[in-house]
Design an enzyme around this catalytic site. Structure first.
Site, PDB file in Angstrom:
ATOM      1  CE  LYS A   1     -47.753  14.098  -8.865  1.00 38.91           C
ATOM      2  NZ  LYS A   1     -49.128  13.664  -8.543  1.00 38.91           N
TER       3      LYS A   1
ATOM      4  CD  GLU B   1     -41.363  -1.242  -8.998  1.00 41.20           C
ATOM      5  OE1 GLU B   1     -42.185  -2.071  -9.442  1.00 41.20           O
ATOM      6  OE2 GLU B   1     -40.204  -1.538  -8.701  1.00 41.20           O
TER       7      GLU B   1
ATOM      8  CB  CYS C   1     -49.016  -2.442 -11.712  1.00 37.83           C
ATOM      9  SG  CYS C   1     -48.315  -2.856 -10.126  1.00 37.83           S
TER      10      CYS C   1
ATOM     11  CD  GLU D   1     -51.621  -1.732 -16.914  1.00 36.91           C
ATOM     12  OE1 GLU D   1     -51.151  -0.655 -17.320  1.00 36.91           O
ATOM     13  OE2 GLU D   1     -51.355  -2.220 -15.806  1.00 36.91           O
TER      14      GLU D   1
HETATM   15  P1  NAD Z   1     -51.635   8.483 -16.007  1.00 40.79           P
HETATM   16  O1  NAD Z   1     -50.583   8.004 -16.890  1.00 40.79           O
HETATM   17  O2  NAD Z   1     -52.356   9.752 -16.361  1.00 40.79           O
HETATM   18  O3  NAD Z   1     -51.062   8.763 -14.538  1.00 40.79           O
HETATM   19  C1  NAD Z   1     -50.432   7.761 -13.756  1.00 40.79           C
HETATM   20  C2  NAD Z   1     -49.885   8.464 -12.508  1.00 40.79           C
HETATM   21  O4  NAD Z   1     -48.836   9.324 -12.894  1.00 40.79           O
HETATM   22  C3  NAD Z   1     -50.906   9.361 -11.794  1.00 40.79           C
HETATM   23  O5  NAD Z   1     -50.723   9.230 -10.408  1.00 40.79           O
HETATM   24  C4  NAD Z   1     -50.567  10.765 -12.250  1.00 40.79           C
HETATM   25  O6  NAD Z   1     -50.865  11.757 -11.283  1.00 40.79           O
HETATM   26  C5  NAD Z   1     -49.075  10.661 -12.454  1.00 40.79           C
HETATM   27  N1  NAD Z   1     -48.571  11.543 -13.483  1.00 40.79           N
HETATM   28  C6  NAD Z   1     -49.112  11.792 -14.693  1.00 40.79           C
HETATM   29  N2  NAD Z   1     -48.341  12.652 -15.381  1.00 40.79           N
HETATM   30  C7  NAD Z   1     -47.296  12.949 -14.578  1.00 40.79           C
HETATM   31  C8  NAD Z   1     -46.146  13.767 -14.709  1.00 40.79           C
HETATM   32  N3  NAD Z   1     -45.886  14.444 -15.831  1.00 40.79           N
HETATM   33  N4  NAD Z   1     -45.296  13.833 -13.670  1.00 40.79           N
HETATM   34  C9  NAD Z   1     -45.513  13.142 -12.536  1.00 40.79           C
HETATM   35  N5  NAD Z   1     -46.567  12.333 -12.346  1.00 40.79           N
HETATM   36  C10 NAD Z   1     -47.439  12.252 -13.356  1.00 40.79           C
HETATM   37  O7  NAD Z   1     -52.651   7.330 -15.803  1.00 40.79           O
HETATM   38  P2  NAD Z   1     -53.933   7.171 -14.907  1.00 40.79           P
HETATM   39  O8  NAD Z   1     -55.128   7.408 -15.729  1.00 40.79           O
HETATM   40  O9  NAD Z   1     -53.860   7.894 -13.602  1.00 40.79           O
HETATM   41  O10 NAD Z   1     -53.763   5.628 -14.584  1.00 40.79           O
HETATM   42  C11 NAD Z   1     -53.988   4.704 -15.610  1.00 40.79           C
HETATM   43  C12 NAD Z   1     -52.755   4.014 -16.065  1.00 40.79           C
HETATM   44  O11 NAD Z   1     -51.683   4.202 -15.182  1.00 40.79           O
HETATM   45  C13 NAD Z   1     -53.037   2.532 -16.092  1.00 40.79           C
HETATM   46  O12 NAD Z   1     -53.352   2.119 -17.368  1.00 40.79           O
HETATM   47  C14 NAD Z   1     -51.785   1.906 -15.584  1.00 40.79           C
HETATM   48  O13 NAD Z   1     -50.973   1.506 -16.654  1.00 40.79           O
HETATM   49  C15 NAD Z   1     -51.035   2.989 -14.908  1.00 40.79           C
HETATM   50  N6  NAD Z   1     -50.930   2.826 -13.474  1.00 40.79           N
HETATM   51  C16 NAD Z   1     -50.006   1.960 -13.036  1.00 40.79           C
HETATM   52  C17 NAD Z   1     -49.846   1.773 -11.685  1.00 40.79           C
HETATM   53  C18 NAD Z   1     -48.806   0.839 -11.139  1.00 40.79           C
HETATM   54  O14 NAD Z   1     -48.939   0.435 -10.013  1.00 40.79           O
HETATM   55  N7  NAD Z   1     -47.742   0.545 -11.881  1.00 40.79           N
HETATM   56  C19 NAD Z   1     -50.677   2.445 -10.801  1.00 40.79           C
HETATM   57  C20 NAD Z   1     -51.639   3.321 -11.291  1.00 40.79           C
HETATM   58  C21 NAD Z   1     -51.752   3.523 -12.644  1.00 40.79           C
END
Ligand code: NAD
Length: 483
Positions: free
Chosen positions: A180, A255, A289, A386
């Site tokens: 996904k 990750e 990240c 973060e």
């Molecule tokens: P978020 O927590 O809403 O979502 C992060 C990701 O998880 C998105 O791709 C989202 O589609 C997916 N997601 C959310 N709920 C899910 C679920 N129940 N099941 C499966 N997937 C789900 O955050 P965001 O607003 O998209 O991104 C911001 C935060 O996410 C940042 O503060 C950062 O910490 C983190 N982030 C980390 C990385 C990384 O490389 N580790 C990458 C992108 C975002």
């Protein structure tokens, strides 16, 4: 501020059992260009029936792929790597359109990801087991076998590199995958999956879905077909998915986010440190990240470091990723823009000084000016949350042990950075910083030859390096009595 004209956005479909198709009920969600806030296309949202088809396909695909000789598997994957290389400019253009990063960075990410796949292809040929000395008449061996179908979930910040880390490790190990990808960057993920499909991957080995994230993860994780849950994203969502995987006794690879400290020691070169740290800070608008995000600078170097950091920040050219002189695009979505505004306002309310930036420019798009904050108190939210945005809080320290204590005080442990000209100080930082990835005197990105991953709440498991296949393989002991 730079501007430019964008190319056409492609139609996006799900890829299930070797077929490109729309969602069963035709439902879609809009895809937005973050540089203009305009809707540029639509992403299909998989129904339960679509997800069940993807799972069934992955079960079939696994039966085929695990029995495919490694030479044949790697030949198909090599062709996929060549197609990614060939299509990198096209993939980069789609990425800039839906994620916002400068075109050169998008194209570079696509080109690099082909090399990640090549690294995994080489390692697939060396997924050795071992034979153990045993009494005559017995053979005792250890085999490493693919774990089974993988449910993978990836975010929007590296729209091709992120999905490909999961896909390339899984397929190289002999697993099938339902991935996904982000609903915010779906066309880039589809362009990547098309390279694998066009390379001749058997149907069902790789399936691409989009949907309501929670519905998709619930269905895929609970299914008996899935044998591994692999996630990249935020700490809260990672904890949720790891708990769901635990309920059904499935291992997971997590990750997650971080809040990387940069310690600039008294014996560092402050100008070099400032230039290198600023370059890394504003890469991908801080949406990485491992992005350096808390700058702890020895008081004797503080003014010189800050002045140089501000100069480097003011050289960043913010604009549409298609404009040739842009070095930083918009934030990728409204949530990140809101977070940048909220964290800046909170720091200022608590006494921080904005040395440069701090504002959303007056134009459409999720742009936020690269921002440097000083006089930031410890209780400002940005010191513990973060930012995932182009914000750099810089604080002074007097004693290295205090800086290390501050650096290690958060529950995160992904990346950390240290600047020092002394081998002894470098060794102290290496030993004492709680992080899975430590860089001394530079803030370079990840490399496929070496493992990346976190400690503490930043997750577990590693991607990259020979360790990358570990999560995707299981170990089987076989003892064979002859006669
Ligand atoms: P978020 O927590 O809403 O979502 C992060 C990701 O998880 C998105 O791709 C989202 O589609 C997916 N997601 C959310 N709920 C899910 C679920 N129940 N099941 C499966 N997937 C789900 O955050 P965001 O607003 O998209 O991104 C911001 C935060 O996410 C940042 O503060 C950062 O910490 C983190 N982030 C980390 C990385 C990384 O490389 N580790 C990458 C992108 C975002």
């Amino acid at each position: 501020m730079s501007t430019s004209t964008a190319p056409e956005y492609p139609a996006v479909r799900l890829y299930i059992a070797g077929e490109w198709r729309d969602a069963d009920d035709g439902r879609t969600a809009p895809v937005v260009n973050p540089a203009t806030e305009e809707t540029i296309g639509a992403v299909p949202l998989a129904t339960t029936a679509d997800l069940d088809d993807a799972l069934e396909a992955a079960a079939d695909g696994f039966r085929t792929w695990r029995r495919t000789p490694v030479a044949q598997r790697t030949a198909i994957l090599r062709k996929a790597a060549d197609l990614i290389t060939e299509r990198a400019p096209k993939i980069g253009r789609v990425m800039t359109l839906e994620q916002g990063k400068p075109l050169k960075e998008g194209t570079g990410e696509a080109a690099r990801t082909a090399d990640t796949l090549r690294w995994h292809i080489e390692d697939a040929r060396r997924a050795y087991g071992r034979t153990i000395p045993s009494p005559p008449g017995t053979i005792l061996s250890v085999r490493r076998e693919p774990i089974g179908p993988v449910a993978a979930f990836v975010p929007w910040n590296f729209p091709v590199g992120g999905p490909n880390r999961k896909i390339s490790s899984a397929l190289a190990a002999g697993c099938s995958t339902v991935i996904k990808a982000s609903e915010e960057t779906p066309a880039t993920a589809a362009a990547l999956v098309a390279c694998y499909a066009d390379a001749g991957l058997p149907p069902g080995v790789l399936n691409l879905v989009f949907g309501e994230p929670a519905d998709v993860s619930d269905r895929l994780i609970a299914s008996p077909v899935t044998r591994l849950v692999a996630f990249t994203g935020s700490v809260p969502v990672g904890k949720l998915l790891a708990a769901k995987a635990g309920e059904v006794m499935k291992p997971s690879l997590m990750e997650l986010g971080g809040h990387a400290p940069v310690i600039v020691c008294a014996d560092a070169d402050p100008v070099k440190a400032a230039r290198r740290a600023a370059q890394a800070k504003f890469f991908n608008a801080g949406q990485v990240c491992t992005s350096p995000s808390r700058f702890l600078v020895h008081e004797s170097r503080y003014e010189e470091f800050t002045a140089e950091f501000v100069k480097a920040t003011e050289r960043v050219v913010v604009g549409d990723g298609f404009a040739p002189d842009t070095t930083m695009g918009p934030l990728s979505n409204e949530r990140r823009l809101a977070a940048a505004e909220r964290l800046t306002a909170d720091a200022v309310r608590r006494g921080a000084t904005v040395r440069t930036g701090g504002l959303r420019p007056e134009r459409a798009g999720y742009f936020f000016a690269p921002t440097v904050l000083t006089d930031v108190p410890d209780d400002a939210l940005i010191m513990s949350e973060e930012p995932f945005a182009p914000l750099a809080p810089i604080v002074p320290f007097a004693d290295l042990d205090d800086a290390l204590a501050l650096a290690n005080s958060l529950p995160y442990g992904l990346a950390a950075y240290g600047f020092t000209e002394s081998a002894a100080t470098a060794e102290k930082l290496s030993a004492e910083l709680e992080a899975g990835i430590l860089s001394i005197n530079h803030c370079g990105g990840s490399v496929h030859e070496a493992p990346s991953g976190g400690v503490k709440d930043s997750g577990y498991g590693r991607e990259g390096g020979p360790e990358a296949l570990d999560a995707y393989l299981v170990t089987k002991r076989v003892s064979h009595q002859l006669g």
